[in-house]
Design a protein around this motif. Structure first.
Motif, mmCIF file in Angstrom:
data_model
loop_
_atom_site.group_PDB
_atom_site.id
_atom_site.type_symbol
_atom_site.label_atom_id
_atom_site.label_comp_id
_atom_site.label_asym_id
_atom_site.label_seq_id
_atom_site.Cartn_x
_atom_site.Cartn_y
_atom_site.Cartn_z
ATOM 1 N N UNK A 22 0.398 12.509 9.993
ATOM 2 C CA UNK A 22 -0.349 13.734 10.288
ATOM 3 C C UNK A 22 -1.144 14.198 9.072
ATOM 4 N N UNK A 23 -0.516 14.186 7.911
ATOM 5 C CA UNK A 23 -1.195 14.601 6.689
ATOM 6 C C UNK A 23 -2.405 13.707 6.422
ATOM 7 N N UNK A 54 0.827 -1.209 0.000
ATOM 8 C CA UNK A 54 0.000 0.000 0.000
ATOM 9 C C UNK A 54 0.856 1.252 0.000
ATOM 10 N N UNK A 55 1.994 1.229 0.678
ATOM 11 C CA UNK A 55 2.857 2.388 0.787
ATOM 12 C C UNK A 55 3.893 2.538 -0.315
ATOM 13 N N UNK A 86 9.268 12.211 6.267
ATOM 14 C CA UNK A 86 9.088 11.396 7.473
ATOM 15 C C UNK A 86 7.715 10.739 7.525
ATOM 16 N N UNK A 87 7.686 9.568 8.132
ATOM 17 C CA UNK A 87 6.423 8.863 8.324
ATOM 18 C C UNK A 87 5.528 9.634 9.290
ATOM 19 N N UNK A 106 -4.737 8.594 1.448
ATOM 20 C CA UNK A 106 -4.557 8.557 2.908
ATOM 21 C C UNK A 106 -3.962 7.218 3.346
ATOM 22 N N UNK A 107 -4.439 6.127 2.780
ATOM 23 C CA UNK A 107 -3.900 4.800 3.108
ATOM 24 C C UNK A 107 -2.435 4.696 2.694
ATOM 25 N N UNK A 108 -2.131 5.203 1.504
ATOM 26 C CA UNK A 108 -0.752 5.243 1.031
ATOM 27 C C UNK A 108 0.122 5.996 2.033
ATOM 28 N N UNK A 109 -0.335 7.167 2.468
ATOM 29 C CA UNK A 109 0.442 7.988 3.395
ATOM 30 C C UNK A 109 0.766 7.245 4.692
ATOM 31 N N UNK A 110 -0.158 6.453 5.175
ATOM 32 C CA UNK A 110 0.040 5.720 6.441
ATOM 33 C C UNK A 110 1.144 4.662 6.350
ATOM 34 N N UNK A 111 1.486 4.253 5.132
ATOM 35 C CA UNK A 111 2.449 3.150 4.956
ATOM 36 C C UNK A 111 3.641 3.477 4.088
ATOM 37 N N UNK A 112 3.836 4.738 3.719
ATOM 38 C CA UNK A 112 4.849 5.058 2.709
ATOM 39 C C UNK A 112 6.248 5.383 3.256
#
Length: 162
Positions: free
Chosen positions: A72-73, A14-15, A66-67, A150-156
């Motif tokens: 936060x985003x 996902x990330x 940064x993760x 948003x899901x991508x951001x949580x795991x990137x």
């Protein structure tokens, strides 16, 4: 043509990668600015530095490192977008003249003056004035596509826009 967003240190599939065409990316990009501004109102600093944010508009590798900031985003984006899809259609105008809303089909859009008809054909200025032609902003995306980002951001582990 699209925006390819790659995770810097992805935790999982996902990330690794998020893609949006240029029409769908613009509203997501705009929502990132709104999120960054909300963070500034709470903390005094933009979540996405202005130089980075401006670079995210193009395919030149800018993005968050940064993760923690990506988390936060993602949280801000979800906080912003959830109310947008509760009662629609609606349209609001910002102080700078930009309009945004959710249409009757449930698509989020920003209106900066480029329009298409329902089939996706770009309209001329004359055609836009014709009340018999139903026009829509060409910059639009779905709630699901915003959630994918948003899901991508949580795991990137941070990201770059190419």
């Amino acid at each position: 043509m699209g925006m390819d967003v790659y995770g810097r240190k992805p935790k999982n599939k996902t990330g690794e990668y998020f893609r949006a065409n240029v029409w769908s990316y613009r509203p997501i990009y705009w929502l990132c600015f709104v999120a960054s501004t909300q963070h500034k109102e709470k903390t005094g600093d933009f979540l996405i530095p202005i130089k980075t944010f401006k670079g995210m508009e193009y395919n030149d590798g800018k993005g968050l490192r940064s993760q923690r900031k990506c988390n936060l985003l993602s949280d801000y984006l979800q906080e912003i977008t959830e109310p947008l899809f509760t009662e629609f259609p609606f349209e609001e105008e910002c102080s700078n003249g930009l309009k945004f809303g959710v249409d009757k089909d449930g698509e989020f859009y920003i209106d900066i003056g480029f329009y298409t008809d329902k089939e996706g054909k770009f309209l001329s200025e004359e055609e836009c004035k014709d009340p018999n032609i139903e026009k829509q902003s060409s910059y639009r995306t779905t709630k699901e596509h915003i959630q994918e980002f948003c899901d991508f951001l949580k795991d990137c582990g941070g990201f770059r826009v190419w």
